[in-house]
Scaffold this motif. Structure first.
Motif, PDB file in Angstrom:
ATOM      1  N   ASN A  31      14.019  57.681  19.726  1.00  0.00           N
ATOM      2  CA  ASN A  31      13.960  58.075  21.137  1.00  0.00           C
ATOM      3  C   ASN A  31      15.188  58.851  21.597  1.00  0.00           C
ATOM      4  O   ASN A  31      15.382  59.031  22.803  1.00  0.00           O
ATOM      5  N   ALA A  32      15.997  59.290  20.649  1.00  0.00           N
ATOM      6  CA  ALA A  32      17.202  60.038  21.016  1.00  0.00           C
ATOM      7  C   ALA A  32      16.842  61.282  21.813  1.00  0.00           C
ATOM      8  O   ALA A  32      15.857  61.974  21.505  1.00  0.00           O
ATOM      9  N   THR A  33      17.638  61.576  22.842  1.00  0.00           N
ATOM     10  CA  THR A  33      17.345  62.703  23.721  1.00  0.00           C
ATOM     11  C   THR A  33      18.122  63.960  23.344  1.00  0.00           C
ATOM     12  O   THR A  33      18.023  64.963  24.039  1.00  0.00           O
ATOM     13  N   ALA A  34      18.877  63.901  22.249  1.00  0.00           N
ATOM     14  CA  ALA A  34      19.652  65.050  21.800  1.00  0.00           C
ATOM     15  C   ALA A  34      19.749  64.989  20.282  1.00  0.00           C
ATOM     16  O   ALA A  34      19.601  63.918  19.685  1.00  0.00           O
ATOM     17  N   PRO A  35      20.006  66.117  19.621  1.00  0.00           N
ATOM     18  CA  PRO A  35      20.128  66.111  18.164  1.00  0.00           C
ATOM     19  C   PRO A  35      21.392  65.382  17.709  1.00  0.00           C
ATOM     20  O   PRO A  35      22.326  65.170  18.502  1.00  0.00           O
ATOM     21  N   PRO A  36      21.451  65.002  16.432  1.00  0.00           N
ATOM     22  CA  PRO A  36      22.583  64.211  15.934  1.00  0.00           C
ATOM     23  C   PRO A  36      23.947  64.839  16.194  1.00  0.00           C
ATOM     24  O   PRO A  36      24.894  64.128  16.553  1.00  0.00           O
ATOM     25  N   GLY A  37      24.063  66.141  16.020  1.00  0.00           N
ATOM     26  CA  GLY A  37      25.349  66.780  16.238  1.00  0.00           C
ATOM     27  C   GLY A  37      25.841  66.640  17.665  1.00  0.00           C
ATOM     28  O   GLY A  37      27.027  66.371  17.909  1.00  0.00           O
TER      29      GLY A  37
END
Length: 242
Positions: free
Chosen positions: A33-39
């Motif tokens: 459910n992350a709202t941004a990429p890993p970086g």
């Protein structure tokens, strides 16, 4: 040669930034459910670490609370609910600190430098001077066999003050005249120039990246003692004190 050499830890002896980004990158990739990429999430964590670590060093919160503050801002972007205090502590311990410790890496030039210093005639006393948590920093040193090389591990908890204002207190704790002490670290302003202002010899270890931004290293001037590897330390100090 100096009577005492203070060594920074994170970014100097152990790759703290690399461990943080590897750990948060993995957490992000495993969060559906992350709202941004890993970086971007790793960049956010790093920025939050800088902000709340600064609050801890200023005496505004405990070390544990600085972690909780960071997590309260980070979890919504990770797509997770923010638990209560005990839940925050459990998340930090299980999801972050355990894998973070697995990702610690000692730089390859560290042990050769320490062995060279140990072999010097009239060898200097060595101490680690760090703004990190005492328990965690000692664990890093123990992991890589570095504790046996140093006489003391000095943190804000022992000194009552953090870098860049800790150099006088560190010299007093070691019983050394600042003029006979050297500080080595990877942050040009806070480790090298601040030490010089306190009366020590400051040596900047330029590892080719800015510790805080991850961008190119800052630019030294003609008065800065600069090395690219710790194994250059004895030579640069010999020239500086000749």
């Amino acid at each position: 040669m100096a009577d005492v050499i203070f060594l920074d830890l994170d970014g100097t002896l152990v790759d703290h930034r690399g461990a943080v980004f590897e750990t948060i990158g993995r957490i992000a990739r495993e969060s559906p459910n992350a709202t941004a990429p890993p970086g971007e999430l790793a960049d956010l964590w790093w920025a939050l670490e800088a902000r709340h670590m600064g609050e801890y060093l200023a005496g505004e919160c405990s070390f544990g609370e600085h972690h909780r503050r960071r997590l309260r801002a980070f979890l919504p972007v990770l797509g997770e609910e923010v638990p209560d205090g005990n839940g925050l502590d459990a998340w930090i311990a299980q999801r972050y600190l355990a894998p973070f410790a697995e990702n610690w890496r000692c730089y390859p030039d560290v042990l050769p430098c320490l062995e060279e210093l140990r072999g010097l005639e009239g060898r200097p006393r060595l101490a680690v001077l760090t703004n990190g948590n005492a328990g965690q920093q000692r664990a890093k040193l123990e992991r890589f066999g570095l504790l046996d090389h140093v006489e003391a591990v000095l943190t804000p908890a022992e000194l009552g003050v953090a870098k860049p204002h800790a150099y006088g207190a560190a010299c007093a704790r070691m019983g050394v005249d600042p003029a006979r002490a050297v500080n080595v670290g990877d942050v040009l302003e806070g480790d090298a120039r601040a030490a010089v202002r306190a009366g020590l010899t400051g040596v900047w270890l330029d590892r080719g990246v800015d510790f805080y931004t991850g961008g190119p290293s800052p630019r030294a001037d003609g008065s800065d003692l600069r090395i690219e590897r710790l194994t250059e330390l004895t030579d640069v100090l010999a020239r500086a004190t000749a």
